[in-house]
Design an enzyme around this catalytic site. Structure first.
Site, PDB file in Angstrom:
ATOM      1  N   PHE A   1       0.686  -1.310  -0.054  1.00 47.33           N
ATOM      2  CA  PHE A   1       0.405  -0.013  -0.357  1.00 47.33           C
ATOM      3  C   PHE A   1       0.843   1.500  -0.168  1.00 47.33           C
ATOM      4  CE2 PHE A   1      -2.258  -3.271   2.073  1.00 47.33           C
ATOM      5  CZ  PHE A   1      -3.194  -3.629   0.909  1.00 47.33           C
TER       6      PHE A   1
ATOM      7  N   GLY B   1       1.689  -1.095 -12.468  1.00 49.95           N
ATOM      8  CA  GLY B   1       2.076  -2.901 -12.782  1.00 49.95           C
ATOM      9  C   GLY B   1       1.357  -3.506 -13.567  1.00 49.95           C
TER      10      GLY B   1
ATOM     11  N   ARG C   1      -7.772  -1.918 -21.106  1.00 49.74           N
ATOM     12  CA  ARG C   1      -8.483  -3.194 -20.907  1.00 49.74           C
ATOM     13  C   ARG C   1      -8.337  -4.081 -19.792  1.00 49.74           C
ATOM     14  NH1 ARG C   1      -7.570  -7.418 -25.185  1.00 49.74           N
ATOM     15  NH2 ARG C   1      -6.532  -5.797 -26.278  1.00 49.74           N
ATOM     16  N   ILE C   2      -9.041  -4.566 -19.063  1.00 49.95           N
ATOM     17  CA  ILE C   2      -9.171  -5.900 -17.622  1.00 49.95           C
ATOM     18  C   ILE C   2      -8.809  -6.868 -18.470  1.00 49.95           C
ATOM     19  CG2 ILE C   2     -10.669  -6.401 -16.021  1.00 49.95           C
ATOM     20  CD1 ILE C   2     -10.589  -3.697 -16.314  1.00 49.95           C
TER      21      ILE C   2
ATOM     22  N   LYS D   1     -11.232 -10.601 -12.478  1.00 50.81           N
ATOM     23  CA  LYS D   1     -10.921 -11.233 -11.168  1.00 50.81           C
ATOM     24  C   LYS D   1      -9.939 -10.615 -10.279  1.00 50.81           C
ATOM     25  CE  LYS D   1     -11.922 -15.184  -7.507  1.00 50.81           C
ATOM     26  NZ  LYS D   1     -11.496 -16.479  -8.046  1.00 50.81           N
TER      27      LYS D   1
ATOM     28  N   GLU E   1      -5.582   1.510  -8.043  1.00 50.25           N
ATOM     29  CA  GLU E   1      -6.234   2.523  -7.064  1.00 50.25           C
ATOM     30  C   GLU E   1      -7.269   3.294  -6.981  1.00 50.25           C
ATOM     31  OE1 GLU E   1      -2.065   4.300  -5.953  1.00 50.25           O
ATOM     32  OE2 GLU E   1      -2.372   4.272  -7.946  1.00 50.25           O
TER      33      GLU E   1
END
Ligand SMILES: Cc1cc2nc3c(=O)[nH]c(=O)nc-3n(C[C@H](O)[C@H](O)[C@H](O)COP(=O)(O)OP(=O)(O)OC[C@H]3O[C@@H](n4cnc5c(N)ncnc54)[C@H](O)[C@@H]3O)c2cc1C
Ligand code: SF4
Lengths: 730, 327
Positions: A244, A512, A616-617, A621, A693
């Site tokens: 975090f 990332g 894009r995902i 999940k 985030e």
């Protein structure tokens, strides 16, 4: 070796959409999940290194003065004690994320209460802890120093000031306006895994088993702190129990372990006590934010002012960037922004969970709610009317922005149209209210490298020093490689968290997945090229699926094609012109229903929804989990989270998880998340933006706005604990 | 943590003997071990009492319950008899800590848990409870969770237990075994001391005196409730809590047994509050008067000033609920 790929042009080819394996985007489980829940993922402090001894750090009992250890000799004679180490190279405070060099060093002067000023090393942890507790630390020549931003010297961040048009005039001419000050307290990252390092030297070579987020920087920070060449340092961090932000930069325990290990000639393990995590890692700065919003009769913004004060230790340049999203989220021709940095002797302020937007957007969204109320407009409608056509300051286009859709779709899913009027709905003792807020976060691509090896048996290995801080890196890098190379997910091994591997982006700032994912993508693209060449087909005509290649109406297994050879490629992505050519950001909207107890002022969130668009995902999940986590942070920020500083000496009063409140299960109701389909060609070669985030950037405001809807009370001093409400309840 | 001897007691007598020589009993250890790790408590020896036969819940001849000192908070909360006849106790227990802690925490340990005052937990801070005569850093510091009743100039800590608040309302007594082998019975009022000028001495128990049981009197008529107000939905100590048992007769309050948590250095009960209610017909004015009586000597210290209005509102609401005088 391939040339670095620089992101100078939009990546319009969208090759991932052409792949047949069907992994990218799928809601796959994290492969590290079973290891973690069965206790077989080895975290930093769990390694058993041959000959290892234990170090426990000691705090400064004050906020200034020269550190005096008065009974070192006595402590050194205690059972099991090997050494009491106080070395000039020890860190005053952690390195900022991406610093790439040592932070301020020196354990001989205290700059804040709780600074770690020595390490006591003993055969066993228990011996070390007792000896550390027995060490007498006093401070000579302590001075009166500022510990609250109110009483501190303030430095204006001139590179962060903006004065466009005439805000004062816009405020005068506005049909509706708000001029409000909100304050947010300091937050602690509070990762579940405390900071821990095990240092072992082999000659002049150092191996550090640590818990870090950005290893290529951490290696340089460690080497620079110790005054040795980075080539001599190896950091291993395969599993990180949450960071975090507090593990972006090197923390004090790493250098302490390294110098102590050298001093005693044995590997040394140093783990911070939970109290030390609260006192000596990173905090989010408290903020004071003035928002001035001026709107015309239709609720269109003509002025937008955001002036903030944050704080940090003397010598630290980081200033919580609360204005970040204010520059691009809403319209308004007359704009004024400024950021002041107060110098306080509290623990170091740095990146914690979405630095900037987490508290900045939250307060903007509170002010927007106040404006909607003042103008008699539906808060969703107010936002819709103020989506700027282009960046309101630079005039640049947005790379992609499904903001409007997020507001509309989120409202629909939540049932926003049933929103009660202010103080209108009551169920027994509970006052019920709805609130909403927008989400926004800047998007960043970072340089990242990864090596992908297609092995002769038709499986693959992905290697990078990228980290997985519980966010899903192991999962998504395997998905990208699997799709590109046509391999089932189980046939791709992902190796992370070792500085001997190619340098990844590190985990931070939500970059990332898109950055390291792009590096893997590029490496795989190069492997595909090579296979195509070998088969003498155009790469676009090569279909890879289930470890087989189909081309020219033939199908062969990859193992057959490779004929005992392997193909290894390095993918290397660098940010380029697209970072500047357009405004890149992620967007979304939150909706919350709360109940406020009319008797006690206790607020409980009853349900909450978020709709987000972030390019894009890569894994539905893990992306959803990030959003759930962000919204949960939002609940904490809105209702309970606060580092309590003693106003007399600046020490952290609530330094454990019993008293530093974050939401527990009972605080988190049904949360729902919708992810909008998007491809952002400007953002990265894989068309993904950062999502990690986004879920916190504004979330708390949906809740505090709902409290207003329920009670008619505006709590402008976060968190909205019951003591701030009861005086105004019926 | 300071090194210590570990002695497993096989009999209560032996346990008190060892403890009288400077040892400290360890039951669940959920509070004691935390304090030892921080060296806030530094006993020379731990006397492990977990093997003692003190984990039964037995019915007493007069219809009450005798709860062994080692009965876990979870077992006590889930006991069918407790749930049926003393629901306020079950609710109070379940409002405390977390499932894991309740499984480990014992009845005796819960009564004797120490304050959660954050300055008490930090050895760099002045604290008269930890180090008599050193001062009280909390008084002018961050005292949000601390007491407004029963404080002294030397200490403003609260007793953190939920269970003890319910037990106080129920008129429970502790049964102890002294070092001399004698059994004594103490009401909770007698058990706990107010801080005065010795906040380090929290109970009247003599060195080596072992709590063997808590005895609940026979169940009483009336409605029971436990209301705990806190900063998050679970796993937080009470800011204010109220344990209440109210019996109504012919529209009047026949009896009101009320105890309070989060307000004082001990589970608080005030006979004057109960007297103010007894025999009266429920009304908002009456409840507010009861709250006035409760808070007549209350004093806030800044951060915890809100506890006064909060206690008032919570008491009024609990009385409304128990007398069914809902607005
Ligand atoms: C994070 C956290 C949250 C918590 N939240 C709550 C809460 O919300 N509400 C609440 O009420 N409590 C809460 N607790 C406290 C918990 O209830 C106590 O820690 C527990 O009840 C203590 O019981 P134990 O058996 O573990 O005691 P121990 O830790 O074993 O002992 C505590 C003290 O009692 C003494 N002792 C124990 N047994 C006896 C005996 N038979 N005779 C004489 N002396 C004895 C010990 O010597 C020691 O001094 C919380 C604790 C933690 C750590
Ligand atoms: S209130 Fe009591 S326990 Fe807290 S610091 Fe003061 S003396 Fe110590």
């Amino acid at each position: 070796m391939t040339e670095p790929f620089q992101m100078d042009h939009p990546a319009t080819d969208r090759r991932l959409d052409d792949m047949a394996q069907g992994l990218v985007g799928a809601p796959l489980d994290r492969p590290d999940g079973p290891l973690k829940v069965t206790g077989t993922a080895t975290y930093a402090n769990e390694w058993q290194v041959e000959g290892m001894v234990h170090g426990v750090m000691v705090r400064a009992p004050g906020n200034s003065g020269r550190v005096v250890l008065s009974n070192t000799a006595e402590v050194a004679r205690m059972p099991g004690v090997l050494s009491v180490v106080q070395d000039d190279r020890m860190l005053r405070n952690p390195a900022q994320g991406g610093a790439n060099e040592a932070p301020v060093q020196g354990p001989h002067h205290a700059a804040y209460f709780g600074q770690l000023v020595a390490v006591v090393v003993a055969e066993s942890f228990e011996q070390a802890r007792h000896a550390a507790q027995s060490l007498k630390v006093t401070l000579d020549d302590a001075e009166q120093v500022a510990v609250t931003p109110e009483g501190a010297a303030v430095e204006r961040q001139t590179d962060k000031t903006l004065d466009q048009g005439d805000l004062d005039r816009a405020m005068d001419e506005a049909a509706h306006s708000v001029d409000v000050v909100y304050t947010t307290p300091s937050h602690s990252s509070s990762p579940m895994e405390p900071h821990a390092s095990i240092a072992s030297w082999e000659g002049e070579d150092l191996t550090l088993r640590g818990s870090y987020q950005m290893l290529k920087f951490n290696r340089n920070e460690l080497a620079d702190s110790l005054g040795i060449h980075p080539d001599r340092v190896r950091i291993l961090s395969p599993y990180v129990g949450g960071g975090f932000g507090s593990k972006l930069g090197l923390a004090p325990e790493a250098v302490a372990a390294a110098v102590a290990a050298k001093a005693v000639g044995r590997p040394v393990s140093v783990a911070l006590h939970r109290q030390q995590v609260y006192e000596a890692t990173m905090r989010r700065s408290e903020t004071r934010q003035r928002l001035r919003l001026a709107a015309d009769a239709e609720g269109r913004l003509i002025g937008f002012g955001h002036e903030a004060r944050v704080s940090n230790l003397p010598g630290e340049t980081f200033a919580e960037p609360v204005l970040q999203a204010s520059h691009f989220l809403y319209a308004g021709a007359n704009r004024k922004m400024s950021l002041d940095l107060a110098r306080v002797h509290r623990l170091c302020a740095g990146s914690v969970r979405a630095p900037g937007e987490a508290v900045g957007v939250t307060v903007v969204e509170n002010a927007m709610d106040e404006l909607a109320h003042a103008a008699g407009l539906d808060p969703v409608e107010l936002r819709l009317r103020n989506i700027p056509p282009t960046d309101p300051e630079s005039g640049k286009e947005y790379s992609s922005r499904r903001f409007r859709e997020a507001l509309e779709s989120g409202a629909e899913i939540f049932g926003w149209s049933d929103r009660p009027g202010v103080k209108e709905r009551r169920e027994g003792d509970w006052l019920i209210g709805y609130g909403m807020a927008s989400a926004a976060r800047v998007n960043v691509l970072k340089e990242s490298e990864a090596r992908v090896t297609l092995l002769s048996d038709g499986t693959a290995r992905v290697e990078t020093d990228m980290t997985d801080i519980g966010t899903g890196t192991y999962a998504i890098l395997g998905q990208i490689a699997g799709d590109m190379l046509g391999l089932p997910r189980d046939s791709v091994e992902v190796v992370l968290g070792d500085t001997n591997l190619p340098s990844g982006s590190g985990s931070g700032g939500s970059w990332g997945a898109s950055s390291s994912g792009s590096a893997v993508y590029l490496a795989c693209a190069a492997i595909r090229q090579q296979i195509a060449q070998r088969l003498d087909v155009d790469e676009h005509d090569l279909l890879l699926k289930d470890a087989q290649a189909t081309f020219n109406n033939r199908t062969e297994t990859l193992a057959d094609i490779l004929q005992g050879h392997e193909i290894a490629k390095l993918g290397h992505v660098k940010p380029g012109d697209t970072s500047d050519a357009v405004r890149q950001a992620t967007f979304g909207a939150y909706f919350a229903e709360v109940g406020v107890n009319a008797v006690t002022g206790e607020t409980r969130v009853r349900r909450m929804h978020g709709t987000f668009a972030a390019g894009r995902i890569l894994n539905a999940k893990t992306a959803r989990s990030q959003c759930l986590g962000g919204m949960t942070f939002g609940i904490g920020m809105a209702l309970m989270e606060e580092v309590a500083f003693d106003p007399r000496d600046g020490h952290v009063v609530n330094h454990n998880l019993a008293e530093y409140h974050i939401p527990v299960n009972a605080d988190v109701p049904q949360l729902t998340v919708e992810l909008l389909e998007e491809r952002d060609d400007w953002a990265s070669p894989v068309q993904a933006k950062g999502i990690g985030e986004l879920g916190i950037c504004g979330a708390g405001a949906a809740i505090t706005n709902a409290i207003f809807n329920a009670t008619g009370v505006r709590v402008r001093d976060y968190p909205a604990t019951l003591d701030k409400l009861i005086a105004e309840l019926p | 943590m300071k090194p210590f001897d570990y002695i497993r007691a096989d009999s209560p007598d032996q346990a008190s003997d060892h403890a009288a020589q400077g040892g400290v009993f360890i039951a669940g250890g959920t509070n004691l071990l935390d304090l030892m790790k921080l060296e806030v408590m530094t006993p020379d020896a731990l006397i492990d009492i977990n093997r003692l036969d003190l984990n039964q819940i037995d019915e007493t001849d007069d219809g009450g319950l005798r709860i062994g000192a080692l009965v876990s908070n979870s077992d006590l909360a889930n006991d069918t008899r407790v749930r049926r006849h003393w629901p306020v106790l079950s609710r109070a227990l379940l409002a405390g800590a977390s499932g894991q802690l309740r499984n480990k925490a014992t009845t005796g340990g819960n009564l004797l848990q120490r304050t959660r005052c954050l300055y008490f937990y930090d050895r760099a801070m002045a604290c008269n409870k930890r180090e008599p005569g050193s001062g009280c850093a909390a008084r002018d510091g961050f005292n949000r969770s601390l007491a407004v009743l029963g404080t002294s100039e030397h200490c403003i800590a609260t007793h953190p237990s939920d269970m003890a608040v319910a037990m106080r309302a129920l008129g429970a007594e502790v049964e102890t075994l002294t070092r001399e082998g004698e059994t004594r019975r103490l009401t909770l009022d007698q058990l706990y001391r107010l801080p005065g000028d010795r906040p380090d001495i929290e109970t009247v128990l003599a060195p080596g005196e072992l709590i063997t049981a808590v005895v609940l009197p026979a169940p009483v008529e009336g409605r029971q409730t436990y209301r705990k107000v806190r900063d998050r939905a679970s796993y937080a100590f009470a800011l204010v809590s109220v344990a209440g048992i109210v019996e109504m007769q012919d529209g009047r309050i026949a009896r009101a047994d009320l105890a309070f948590g989060g307000l004082a250095p001990k589970p608080w009960r005030d006979a004057d509050v109960e007297a103010a209610l007894q025999g009266e017909a429920p009304s908002d004015a009456l409840f507010k008067k009861a709250a006035d009586v409760l808070l007549r000597d209350a004093q806030g210290f800044g951060e915890n000033d809100f506890k006064l209005p909060l206690a008032r509102r919570t008491l009024v609401s609990v009385l409304e609920e128990l007398t069914e005088a809902r607005r």
